[in-house]
Write a protein that holds these residues in place. Structure first.
Motif, PDB file in Angstrom:
ATOM      1  N   LEU A   9       0.845  -1.199   0.000  1.00  0.00           N
ATOM      2  CA  LEU A   9       0.000   0.000   0.000  1.00  0.00           C
ATOM      3  C   LEU A   9       0.876   1.242   0.000  1.00  0.00           C
ATOM      4  O   LEU A   9       1.917   1.261   0.655  1.00  0.00           O
ATOM      5  CB  LEU A   9      -0.885   0.028   1.253  1.00  0.00           C
ATOM      6  CG  LEU A   9      -1.883  -1.114   1.449  1.00  0.00           C
ATOM      7  CD1 LEU A   9      -2.605  -0.952   2.781  1.00  0.00           C
ATOM      8  CD2 LEU A   9      -2.895  -1.135   0.325  1.00  0.00           C
ATOM      9  N   THR A  10       0.413   2.271  -0.702  1.00  0.00           N
ATOM     10  CA  THR A  10       1.143   3.531  -0.632  1.00  0.00           C
ATOM     11  C   THR A  10       0.764   4.178   0.701  1.00  0.00           C
ATOM     12  O   THR A  10      -0.227   3.783   1.324  1.00  0.00           O
ATOM     13  CB  THR A  10       0.740   4.467  -1.782  1.00  0.00           C
ATOM     14  OG1 THR A  10      -0.647   4.751  -1.662  1.00  0.00           O
ATOM     15  CG2 THR A  10       1.034   3.847  -3.132  1.00  0.00           C
ATOM     16  N   GLU A  11       1.518   5.188   1.091  1.00  0.00           N
ATOM     17  CA  GLU A  11       1.208   5.853   2.366  1.00  0.00           C
ATOM     18  C   GLU A  11      -0.215   6.402   2.391  1.00  0.00           C
ATOM     19  O   GLU A  11      -0.956   6.146   3.346  1.00  0.00           O
ATOM     20  CB  GLU A  11       2.228   6.959   2.636  1.00  0.00           C
ATOM     21  CG  GLU A  11       3.446   6.431   3.348  1.00  0.00           C
ATOM     22  CD  GLU A  11       4.302   7.534   3.912  1.00  0.00           C
ATOM     23  OE1 GLU A  11       4.020   8.009   5.019  1.00  0.00           O
ATOM     24  OE2 GLU A  11       5.243   7.943   3.201  1.00  0.00           O
ATOM     25  N   PRO A  12      -0.647   7.145   1.327  1.00  0.00           N
ATOM     26  CA  PRO A  12      -2.036   7.624   1.368  1.00  0.00           C
ATOM     27  C   PRO A  12      -3.045   6.479   1.477  1.00  0.00           C
ATOM     28  O   PRO A  12      -3.997   6.567   2.249  1.00  0.00           O
ATOM     29  CB  PRO A  12      -2.197   8.364   0.034  1.00  0.00           C
ATOM     30  CG  PRO A  12      -0.826   8.737  -0.357  1.00  0.00           C
ATOM     31  CD  PRO A  12       0.056   7.665   0.170  1.00  0.00           C
ATOM     32  N   MET A  13      -2.786   5.399   0.753  1.00  0.00           N
ATOM     33  CA  MET A  13      -3.705   4.245   0.808  1.00  0.00           C
ATOM     34  C   MET A  13      -3.785   3.714   2.237  1.00  0.00           C
ATOM     35  O   MET A  13      -4.877   3.487   2.769  1.00  0.00           O
ATOM     36  CB  MET A  13      -3.198   3.112  -0.093  1.00  0.00           C
ATOM     37  CG  MET A  13      -3.453   3.291  -1.553  1.00  0.00           C
ATOM     38  SD  MET A  13      -2.666   1.896  -2.389  1.00  0.00           S
ATOM     39  CE  MET A  13      -3.098   2.244  -4.060  1.00  0.00           C
ATOM     40  N   TYR A  14      -2.625   3.544   2.845  1.00  0.00           N
ATOM     41  CA  TYR A  14      -2.546   2.976   4.197  1.00  0.00           C
ATOM     42  C   TYR A  14      -3.322   3.844   5.189  1.00  0.00           C
ATOM     43  O   TYR A  14      -4.137   3.355   5.968  1.00  0.00           O
ATOM     44  CB  TYR A  14      -1.071   2.868   4.587  1.00  0.00           C
ATOM     45  CG  TYR A  14      -0.838   2.381   5.992  1.00  0.00           C
ATOM     46  CD1 TYR A  14      -0.972   1.032   6.311  1.00  0.00           C
ATOM     47  CD2 TYR A  14      -0.498   3.272   7.009  1.00  0.00           C
ATOM     48  CE1 TYR A  14      -0.765   0.587   7.608  1.00  0.00           C
ATOM     49  CE2 TYR A  14      -0.301   2.829   8.313  1.00  0.00           C
ATOM     50  CZ  TYR A  14      -0.430   1.483   8.601  1.00  0.00           C
ATOM     51  OH  TYR A  14      -0.235   1.053   9.891  1.00  0.00           O
ATOM     52  N   TYR A  15      -3.062   5.138   5.122  1.00  0.00           N
ATOM     53  CA  TYR A  15      -3.711   6.012   6.108  1.00  0.00           C
ATOM     54  C   TYR A  15      -5.206   6.186   5.854  1.00  0.00           C
ATOM     55  O   TYR A  15      -5.979   6.381   6.782  1.00  0.00           O
ATOM     56  CB  TYR A  15      -2.990   7.368   6.172  1.00  0.00           C
ATOM     57  CG  TYR A  15      -1.709   7.267   6.967  1.00  0.00           C
ATOM     58  CD1 TYR A  15      -1.747   7.025   8.341  1.00  0.00           C
ATOM     59  CD2 TYR A  15      -0.475   7.376   6.361  1.00  0.00           C
ATOM     60  CE1 TYR A  15      -0.581   6.906   9.076  1.00  0.00           C
ATOM     61  CE2 TYR A  15       0.698   7.253   7.082  1.00  0.00           C
ATOM     62  CZ  TYR A  15       0.640   7.014   8.443  1.00  0.00           C
ATOM     63  OH  TYR A  15       1.790   6.887   9.181  1.00  0.00           O
ATOM     64  N   LYS A  42       0.079  14.375   3.746  1.00  0.00           N
ATOM     65  CA  LYS A  42      -1.079  15.173   3.313  1.00  0.00           C
ATOM     66  C   LYS A  42      -1.756  14.417   2.172  1.00  0.00           C
ATOM     67  O   LYS A  42      -1.081  13.989   1.233  1.00  0.00           O
ATOM     68  CB  LYS A  42      -0.637  16.543   2.799  1.00  0.00           C
ATOM     69  CG  LYS A  42       0.122  17.373   3.806  1.00  0.00           C
ATOM     70  CD  LYS A  42      -0.717  18.542   4.242  1.00  0.00           C
ATOM     71  CE  LYS A  42       0.055  19.454   5.187  1.00  0.00           C
ATOM     72  NZ  LYS A  42      -0.768  19.850   6.331  1.00  0.00           N
ATOM     73  N   VAL A  43      -3.035  14.268   2.261  1.00  0.00           N
ATOM     74  CA  VAL A  43      -3.764  13.626   1.165  1.00  0.00           C
ATOM     75  C   VAL A  43      -4.697  14.670   0.546  1.00  0.00           C
ATOM     76  O   VAL A  43      -5.603  15.175   1.215  1.00  0.00           O
ATOM     77  CB  VAL A  43      -4.576  12.404   1.667  1.00  0.00           C
ATOM     78  CG1 VAL A  43      -5.358  11.784   0.515  1.00  0.00           C
ATOM     79  CG2 VAL A  43      -3.654  11.372   2.274  1.00  0.00           C
ATOM     80  N   LEU A  51      -8.879   7.407  -4.748  1.00  0.00           N
ATOM     81  CA  LEU A  51      -8.610   6.158  -4.034  1.00  0.00           C
ATOM     82  C   LEU A  51      -9.889   5.575  -3.440  1.00  0.00           C
ATOM     83  O   LEU A  51     -10.098   4.358  -3.472  1.00  0.00           O
ATOM     84  CB  LEU A  51      -7.565   6.398  -2.932  1.00  0.00           C
ATOM     85  CG  LEU A  51      -6.131   6.576  -3.444  1.00  0.00           C
ATOM     86  CD1 LEU A  51      -5.203   6.986  -2.308  1.00  0.00           C
ATOM     87  CD2 LEU A  51      -5.617   5.294  -4.080  1.00  0.00           C
ATOM     88  N   LEU A  52     -10.742   6.452  -2.904  1.00  0.00           N
ATOM     89  CA  LEU A  52     -12.006   5.958  -2.330  1.00  0.00           C
ATOM     90  C   LEU A  52     -12.826   5.228  -3.395  1.00  0.00           C
ATOM     91  O   LEU A  52     -13.413   4.184  -3.130  1.00  0.00           O
ATOM     92  CB  LEU A  52     -12.824   7.121  -1.758  1.00  0.00           C
ATOM     93  CG  LEU A  52     -12.421   7.611  -0.359  1.00  0.00           C
ATOM     94  CD1 LEU A  52     -13.277   8.799   0.045  1.00  0.00           C
ATOM     95  CD2 LEU A  52     -12.546   6.504   0.680  1.00  0.00           C
ATOM     96  N   SER A  53     -12.848   5.831  -4.600  1.00  0.00           N
ATOM     97  CA  SER A  53     -13.618   5.216  -5.685  1.00  0.00           C
ATOM     98  C   SER A  53     -13.024   3.844  -6.048  1.00  0.00           C
ATOM     99  O   SER A  53     -13.756   2.883  -6.287  1.00  0.00           O
ATOM    100  CB  SER A  53     -13.614   6.175  -6.872  1.00  0.00           C
ATOM    101  OG  SER A  53     -13.654   5.498  -8.060  1.00  0.00           O
TER     102      SER A  53
ATOM    103  N   GLU B 115       1.965   8.838  -7.959  1.00  0.00           N
ATOM    104  CA  GLU B 115       1.605   7.562  -8.593  1.00  0.00           C
ATOM    105  C   GLU B 115       0.110   7.504  -8.880  1.00  0.00           C
ATOM    106  O   GLU B 115      -0.313   7.031  -9.935  1.00  0.00           O
ATOM    107  CB  GLU B 115       2.024   6.408  -7.688  1.00  0.00           C
ATOM    108  CG  GLU B 115       2.186   5.139  -8.481  1.00  0.00           C
ATOM    109  CD  GLU B 115       3.142   4.170  -7.821  1.00  0.00           C
ATOM    110  OE1 GLU B 115       2.685   3.093  -7.461  1.00  0.00           O
ATOM    111  OE2 GLU B 115       4.317   4.527  -7.665  1.00  0.00           O
ATOM    112  N   GLU B 116      -0.666   7.998  -7.931  1.00  0.00           N
ATOM    113  CA  GLU B 116      -2.120   7.999  -8.108  1.00  0.00           C
ATOM    114  C   GLU B 116      -2.505   8.982  -9.222  1.00  0.00           C
ATOM    115  O   GLU B 116      -3.387   8.707 -10.031  1.00  0.00           O
ATOM    116  CB  GLU B 116      -2.788   8.402  -6.779  1.00  0.00           C
ATOM    117  CG  GLU B 116      -4.284   8.179  -6.708  1.00  0.00           C
ATOM    118  CD  GLU B 116      -4.714   6.751  -6.999  1.00  0.00           C
ATOM    119  OE1 GLU B 116      -3.909   5.822  -6.818  1.00  0.00           O
ATOM    120  OE2 GLU B 116      -5.860   6.572  -7.459  1.00  0.00           O
ATOM    121  N   GLU B 117      -1.812  10.119  -9.257  1.00  0.00           N
ATOM    122  CA  GLU B 117      -2.082  11.124 -10.286  1.00  0.00           C
ATOM    123  C   GLU B 117      -1.782  10.551 -11.674  1.00  0.00           C
ATOM    124  O   GLU B 117      -2.545  10.719 -12.623  1.00  0.00           O
ATOM    125  CB  GLU B 117      -1.231  12.376 -10.034  1.00  0.00           C
ATOM    126  CG  GLU B 117      -1.629  13.546 -10.919  1.00  0.00           C
ATOM    127  CD  GLU B 117      -0.831  14.798 -10.613  1.00  0.00           C
ATOM    128  OE1 GLU B 117       0.052  14.770  -9.740  1.00  0.00           O
ATOM    129  OE2 GLU B 117      -1.103  15.817 -11.275  1.00  0.00           O
TER     130      GLU B 117
END
Lengths: 107, 467
Positions: A9-15, A42-43, A51-53, B115-117
């Motif tokens: 998981l990336t950091e944003p995904m994890y958090y 920061k997300v 990511l939510l979608s 990466e998401e972008e």
């Protein structure tokens, strides 16, 4: 901002997943991550909603209510499983690091 | 455009959407605040010069196949969240969401994970600009068809010339456009691998590339217009030619209207669209065949009399006057040949056959000697290729002796240049009944039951054709 390379998981995904152990919605998730990481992670809204979608499509999170124009999400069983596995993996990484550095320090 | 509103063409591709942010900031500092998207245009309103930051995000989950009300809720929530984060909503279209804030206000950027972008950009690109790949493949197919049928006749008519050149122009233009996007993806994938941020081009660079792309498309349209005018195509033929495009446009517009106003799932809408396209193709093909059957007999490409000053051979030149049918192909011209025509006479069917029963003159003029040489070489090359193809096809049915004899017969026999007073020429058949000759920019192809090496025949031909 370039992310730190994590295996699963990336950091944003994890958090985001961590924030959704309890029901939460867009802005609240962002605030929660900000407080949890003392502003380190920061997300942005674009990243969050994308990511939510994705999580919703993959049944990692689910929408439980829609009130006052806000969708509230919570982690699903699958999401919990992913999060737990990630935590185990991270713990293993830290433990290996401790063993290695601890051994080196003892020498 | 008036003094209060400025409209600028949106020249930015999906992979360089970030180029719009500094551009909007620059415009705002000059007193032009971005206000809305209008189809392919960016609309700015006159304001006081402001120091404003812009942030743009892409709609990754929306496509033209979605019922807008389905995505409305999430869009609304998204905009509200952005506003809670300090961004003010400015404008949106089907792809972009534009937000702004004063430079002194602190706000988290909309995308904080490269990466998401990258993934979002790729997703939106695949749903939008990548669709050009279908046109590219179609053009490649059409181009290959034309390449395989390329011959000297392609050079004699602007319509054929356009059919040959236009797929190349389109393929080059689309490849040019898409190549920058592909390069962007490759480059930025490497950046992400190295832990670097995504890189975007400046608005100036993007604008320059877009202008080159538009220039290529203009060449295409220019060629099309020149072709239409110079080919003197009747209006009903034009209609037939454009019928698939017109039908496609109508069906496309209807689909767009339907998806916007009728609540259906994305899956159902895609299914409806695919069926519509297939039906359109069938109707177009049916319409084309029907129209050609109806219109073609009315399009008189033959004329019984040779009223022009064209130099041609007639059966009467060789003493055959009775029961002669005359066929004259329309005179045509192209960018390679200022004039070319062919004329054909034959003894009417059912009449007594005589030794000389038909004669054909094909005249081709090149704009200069180099072009005439090119046409001449193509005529000869086509003859050699055709003969060798036929011989190879029939090889298994022929004895070695006959095969070698035929092979020998297929060789070109030079014409006596001094007798004809020409630059070069060849007999196309061993019996010398067909001849191709060139003098300067002029080329003649003469075909009849005559021996074109006979001095008397040569004299008649030279006199009639003014060689």
């Amino acid at each position: 901002m370039a992310r730190k390379q994590l295996q699963n998981l990336t950091e944003p995904m994890y958090y985001i997943l961590l924030s959704l152990i309890k029901p939460s919605y867009g802005y609240k998730i962002m605030k929660n991550i900000d407080e949890l990481t003392f502003g380190r992670v920061k997300v942005g809204a674009g990243t969050l909603y994308s990511l939510l979608s994705r999580f919703e499509k993959e049944c990692i999170v689910e929408q439980i209510s829609y009130e006052k124009g806000k969708k509230t999400y919570i982690l699903t069983k699958k999401g919990e499983e992913i999060l737990k596995n990630e935590i185990v993996r991270l713990k293993e990484l830290v433990s290996h690091g401790d063993d290695f550095l601890g051994g080196e320090n003892n020498e | 455009m008036n003094n209060e509103i400025k409209k600028v063409k949106n020249k930015v591709s999906i992979v360089n959407y970030k180029a719009l942010e500094p551009y909007f900031t620059e415009m705002a500092s000059k007193g032009w605040m971005f206000s809305e998207f209008q189809k392919t245009k960016l609309v700015f309103c006159r304001t006081e010069p402001k120091d404003i930051d812009f942030n743009i995000s892409l709609f990754s989950d929306k496509s033209v196949f979605d019922y807008p009300k389905e995505t409305e809720v999430i869009e609304k929530e998204y905009i509200e969240t952005c506003e809670e984060c300090g961004w003010n909503f400015c404008a949106k279209n089907g792809i972009y969401n534009v937000f702004y804030k004063n430079v002194d206000v602190e706000a988290t950027p909309l995308y904080t994970d490269s990466e998401e972008e990258y993934r979002i950009i790729k997703k939106v690109f695949m749903k939008t600009e990548f669709m050009l790949i279908w046109i590219l493949l179609l053009m490649c197919y059409v181009g290959m068809m034309h390449f395989s049928s390329f011959g000297y006749e392609t050079l004699l008519n602007n319509l054929l010339l356009f059919s040959f050149v236009s797929p190349i122009v389109m393929v080059v233009a689309i490849l040019y456009y898409l190549s920058f996007s592909f390069i962007w993806f490759v480059k930025n994938k490497r950046n992400l691998k190295n832990g670097d941020s995504l890189q975007f081009q400046s608005f100036k660079t993007v604008k320059c590339r877009y202008n080159i792309y538009i220039f290529m498309l203009r060449i295409y349209i220019g060629l099309l217009i020149i072709t239409m005018i110079s080919s003197k195509i009747p209006i009903n033929f034009l209609f037939i030619g454009f019928m698939p495009a017109i039908l496609g446009l109508i069906v496309g517009k209807y689909c767009k209207y339907r998806f916007k106003n009728k609540e259906n799932s994305r899956k159902n809408n895609i299914r409806f669209f695919v069926i519509s396209i297939i039906l359109t193709l069938f109707v177009s093909m049916g319409g084309l065949i029907l129209s050609i059957t109806l219109f073609l007999p009315n399009y008189d490409i033959y004329s019984a009399d040779n009223n022009s000053d064209n130099k041609i051979l007639e059966l009467s030149d060789f003493g055959v006057d009775n029961d002669v049918e005359k066929f004259r192909m329309d005179e045509q011209s192209s960018l390679i040949s200022p004039i070319n025509y062919s004329y054909y006479e034959r003894i009417a069917f059912g009449k007594d056959k005589i030794e000389l029963d038909s004669i054909e003159t094909e005249y081709i003029e090149g704009y200069n000697i180099a072009l005439a040489n090119w046409i001449f070489d193509l005529i000869i090359q086509e003859k050699l290729d055709r003969d060798s193809r036929w011989l190879e096809r029939d090889k298994e049915y022929l004895t070695e002796e006959v095969y070698l004899e035929k092979k020998e017969n297929n060789k070109l026999i030079s014409v006596n240049k001094d007798a004809w007073e020409i630059d070069r020429g060849y007999y196309m058949y061993p019996d010398k009944s067909k001849i191709v000759i060139q003098k300067g920019e002029k080329i003649y192809i003469l075909d009849g039951n005559l021996d074109f090496s006979n001095k008397e025949i040569i004299d008649i031909c030279r006199h009639k054709l003014d060689i």
